[in-house]
Enzyme design. Structure first.
Site, PDB file in Angstrom:
ATOM      1  CG  HIS A 432     -29.824  53.434   3.993  1.00 43.01           C
ATOM      2  ND1 HIS A 432     -28.529  53.375   4.452  1.00 43.01           N
ATOM      3  CD2 HIS A 432     -29.905  54.590   3.275  1.00 43.01           C
ATOM      4  CE1 HIS A 432     -27.845  54.417   4.029  1.00 43.01           C
ATOM      5  NE2 HIS A 432     -28.659  55.182   3.323  1.00 43.01           N
ATOM      6  CB  CYS A 451     -30.456  57.912   1.676  1.00 43.66           C
ATOM      7  SG  CYS A 451     -31.163  57.479   0.067  1.00 43.66           S
TER       8      CYS A 451
END
Length: 535
Positions: A432, A451
């Site tokens: 992301h 992440c």
């Protein structure tokens, strides 16, 4: 694989009694052994033999695999020689006892001794083939963060393929990973071993920070050290001023070791220059093992993230078409290793705050100030209904008693930035955007909760969504509209999250990275334990 062939086994003709739920499959009935050696082999086939290997022997009426009336077959000699040369693949020949087999082939006399020889060589060949093709250890048993499950050879199929091979030497070579990455690292390992045998790397003395334009008595030693690692050649730089080709060579060295590429020789660069060559050999050997875990074919179109390198690349039809810096998990939030498939891209996403972050980081703030998250556009839900933070008695809740869901609205401050790339998985890991752009300028970028944050994510979207009939700037226009939009991929795009601390590029450059998660250490200990273990 040469040697006498036998007729296939004959299945029992009478069907076993069946129940309403299951059908009992009768065991195979093999031909009776035709020779004293075959009968000796049959007598020594034990329950300890891998099932598929025992079945293979049964199908050939227990005829020997590795010798005939003329002695050892050529395939046997080639196999023993391959096991003796296992060190070329960063495997230990002692695991397979090639010298012991040579001695036994010269001293065995009785049928029982030859039968045991044949069975033992089969077991060791299976072990060697397994280690070479899929690794000496099973990754997930070494470290639960390594969600990689390489296919180990089926014993029966391995021996059947070996038997049918037209060129047995080529068959042995085909057991290793058939990738350029593996072949390059194998070649570089051999070259570094030669360097180690010649004396290794020269140590560069400590001293003041050396910047371009300065003079320093260590320059000659520095030139020698960089020549030893093939980064500069004799005559490229002379004199007592740190400038020109020597500065550029240092920048390359820094790039190859994941350092700031500023040409300034400080403590970090000196430390890397003075790592003993033996440590680099071990690092390459560990990554040979990791390469054996990986599939030969990663896919036609894929995203490859090297967590240790903290970089991402997109490969299509064998060519790298995009690269980007990434931020990965902190050591105590280490990003796992696994593969999955990209399914969709979400522009202007919500951020559903993970439970661990909600309870460990945000709950203490809410206890101090119920409106603490309002300026972050984080809303609170319970059973699907939004609740006002000032109406909750936060001191009544804890990490084990937290019935709320926290969600951050899309926007500039969203923790996921303005776009995320989803390959749904059990770890809740994805790629992301991030509002914290400054982190991408650092050499070490392990700052996330697991992440993967990517620099210039809309450039990545243009590459991955190239088959979505988008006009230039379409994704940025959606971003600027503020509208939450999901775009599904139209082609198969695999995502591989890997952990490699040493590799060799196509241009011949050899790269080493810091073991940010201590996975080299764990793997080295596991490989040492495996030295004395069976398959």
């Amino acid at each position: 694989m040469s040697g006498p062939l036998s007729a296939p086994y004959v299945q029992a003709q009478t069907a076993a009694p069946a129940t309403s739920e299951t059908q009992v499959v009768p065991p195979p009935v093999f031909e009776e052994p035709q020779t004293p050696i075959a009968r000796a082999i049959q007598a020594q086939v034990s329950t300890n033999l891998p099932e598929g290997l025992a079945l293979y022997y049964g199908e050939r009426a227990f005829a020997p695999v590795w010798f005939n009336e003329n002695g050892l077959t050529e395939d046997a000699h080639l196999t023993i020689a391959a096991m003796a040369a296992a060190n070329d693949h960063a495997l230990n020949p002692n695991n397979y006892d090639p010298l012991g087999f040579i001695k036994r082939s010269e001293t065995s006399q009785s049928e029982q001794e030859w039968a045991q020889f044949d069975l033992d060589l089969s077991v060791q060949f299976l072990r060697y083939a397994t280690h070479l093709s899929s690794g000496r250890v099973q990754p997930n048993k070494v470290n639960k963060a390594l969600n990689v499950f390489p296919d180990r050879p089926d014993p029966k199929m391995l021996f059947e393929n070996a038997e049918q091979a037209v060129d047995f030497g080529a068959f042995l070579e085909s057991l290793a990973p058939q990738t350029d990455n593996y072949a390059r690292l194998k070649r570089r390992l051999a070259q570094y071993r030669e360097k180690a045998a010649a004396g290794g790397f020269t140590q560069v003395p400590d001293g003041e920070v050396l910047k371009p334009g300065m003079s320093d008595p260590r320059l000659e030693v520095l030139r020698t050290r960089l020549m030893e690692e093939d980064i500069i050649v004799a005559g490229d730089h002379t004199g007592d001023v740190y400038d020109g080709a020597l500065v550029e060579a240092v920048k390359l060295f820094q790039e190859y070791h994941g350092l700031e590429t500023d040409g300034v020789i400080g403590k970090a660069t000196i430390a890397q220059l003075n790592i003993p060559i033996q440590e680099k050999l071990i690092q390459m050997e560990l990554n040979m093992e990791r390469r054996r875990w990986m599939p030969d074919d990663p896919g036609q179109f894929y995203v490859f993230v090297n967590l240790a390198d903290q970089n991402l690349k997109v490969v299509r039809d064998g060519k790298t078409i995009h690269t980007a810096r990434v931020v990965v998990g902190k050591p105590y939030h280490a990003t796992p290793v696994f593969s999955d498939r990209l399914e969709y891209v979400e522009i202007n996403p919500y951020w559903n705050v993970p439970y661990s972050i909600a309870t460990k980081e945000y709950l203490p703030k809410l206890k101090q100030n119920p409106t603490a998250l309002s300026n972050k556009s984080i809303r609170i839900f319970q059973e699907g209904n939004e609740v006002a933070p000032t109406q909750v008695a936060w001191n009544s809740y804890s990490g084990g008693n937290f019935p709320f869901r926290l969600r951050q609205d899309p926007g500039e401050d969203n923790a996921l930035g303005r776009i995320k790339f989803m390959f749904p998985n059990q770890f809740n890991i994805y790629i992301h955007d991030t509002p914290s752009k400054s982190l991408f300028t650092r050499a070490e970028r392990a700052f996330s909760h697991g992440c993967i944050r990517v620099s210039d994510p809309f450039a990545l979207a243009d590459v991955l969504l190239v088959d979505s009939d988008a006009t230039p700037g379409k994704w940025e226009a959606i971003r600027d509209s503020g509208e939450r939009t999901v775009v599904k991929t139209k082609v198969e795009i695999d995502v591989h999250l890997t952990y490699l601390t040493a590799w060799m590029n196509k241009d011949g450059s050899t790269h080493f990275r810091k073991d940010i998660y201590d996975r080299d250490k764990v793997l080295l200990e596991a490989l040492r334990r495996a030295m004395t273990e069976n398959l």
